[in-house]
Scaffold this motif. Structure first.
Motif, short mmCIF file in Angstrom:
data_model
loop_
_atom_site.label_atom_id
_atom_site.label_comp_id
_atom_site.label_asym_id
_atom_site.label_seq_id
_atom_site.Cartn_x
_atom_site.Cartn_y
_atom_site.Cartn_z
N LEU A 66 0.81 -1.22 0.00
CA LEU A 66 0.00 0.00 0.00
C LEU A 66 0.84 1.27 0.00
N THR A 117 -4.63 -6.90 -1.05
CA THR A 117 -5.27 -5.86 -1.86
C THR A 117 -6.13 -5.00 -0.95
N LEU A 118 -6.09 -3.69 -1.16
CA LEU A 118 -6.96 -2.77 -0.44
C LEU A 118 -8.21 -2.53 -1.28
N TRP A 153 -4.75 -1.95 -5.04
CA TRP A 153 -5.91 -1.23 -4.50
C TRP A 153 -6.92 -0.98 -5.61
#
Length: 322
Positions: A66, A117-118, A153
């Motif tokens: 991130l 993963t965001l 993301w």
């Protein structure tokens, strides 16, 4: 970020219909708020990035994937869920290796072998403007305009048909759905009836009060005794053994090892068959447990251990819809 905590959903009884509602997939991961401040003197330089869990713990080091958000070039506060995939399905168990890591080098290695993963579903600040007092429909439109599409993301779709989404998520082995009023404002740290959650599986968080050795072993953990925080203290909810094996058990024992206690932390009596041979611990560790509801005696039915919740503390569980 000023100590902000995310807004929470209440448990729904039936999926609402009508144009005033939108519906999202309920992701089986770790809730985070991501705060990005660009560098004022040089917009091409990465900005300041903070990633905080639901209980305001700084978890930036745990998720190096991130860090690229620092180069977004916009001042934003994002609300979302960090997920890891197991057999193509977001699964909290797959995230267990990631959320407790505080060493940057180890986190980088895990990011290669078990990436996260965001999934972003709300926008709380944009370019210095507080958006929490604006309706979800406006926040969502601004969020979708940010172009957050990357391997690490993304902004998942929202849907108009909640009943369809509930059926589809069950077929795809996803955790469930969340239905939200388009007019809903964002109330940090509060649980709102404007957001309703509909999980497919009964998964809850409980506090560990003790553990037992695996049968015929003096070094391996075989089960934990868990309870629910109440106004009367920690109430016993059962012994959990399924799912504790191998690395999962080893990690859990490392967490519980320093917390040895002289007596049971439970406010009520633990059945003798469960208490025998139990190593008592201070009630500080939160774990997720999947179960088929409760027995008439208020014990977890066929419970299975899913992982330590370092993003939650026992005080967070006093609101049992969490």
């Amino acid at each position: 970020m000023g100590g902000m905590r995310p807004m929470l959903a209440t448990k729904g009884t039936h999926v609402p219909a009508g144009p005033e509602w939108l519906h999202e997939v309920k992701w089986d991961g770790m809730r985070v708020l991501v705060d990005v401040h660009p560098t004022d003197d040089d917009p091409d330089r990465p900005g300041e990035l903070h990633v905080r869990s639901r209980n305001e713990k700084d978890v930036r080091v745990s998720f190096p994937e991130l860090h690229g958000l620092a180069g977004l070039g916009r001042d934003v506060l994002l609300d979302g869920e960090v997920v890891a995939f197991l057999d193509g399905v977001p699964t909290f168990g797959a995230l267990a290796d990631r959320i407790h890591v505080g060493n940057a080098r180890r986190a980088a290695l895990l990011a290669e072998s078990n990436p996260v993963t965001l999934l972003v579903f709300d926008l709380l600040r944009l370019d210095g403007e507080d958006l929490t007092g604006r309706p979800l429909s406006e926040r969502r439109e601004l969020l979708e305009g940010l172009g957050l599409a990357d391997v690490h993301w993304q902004v998942p779709a929202a849907y108009d048909d909640g009943a369809m989404l509930l059926q589809a998520t069950e077929e795809q082995r996803l955790e469930g759905i969340v239905s939200k009023r388009r007019s809903s404002l964002y109330h940090p740290g509060r649980r709102s009836p404007d957001w309703l959650k509909f999980p497919h599986r009964a998964i809850g968080s409980y506090v560990v009060g003790g553990w037992r050795h695996e049968t015929d072993s003096t070094s391996r953990i075989g089960a934990v005794l868990v309870g629910e925080p109440t106004g009367a203290g920690l109430v016993y909810r059962g012994r959990v053994g399924s799912g504790i094996a191998g690395k999962q058990g080893q990690r859990l024992l490392e967490v519980l090892g320093p917390l040895l206690a002289d007596a049971s932390p439970f406010a009520d009596d633990v059945p003798a068959v469960d208490a025998a041979g139990t190593v008592w611990v201070r009630p500080e560790v939160v774990v997720d447990v999947a179960a088929l509801g409760m027995t008439p005696a208020k014990r977890l039915r066929q419970p299975a251990y899913r992982g330590v919740r370092t993003d939650l503390s026992p005080v967070d569980l006093e609101d049992r819809d969490g």
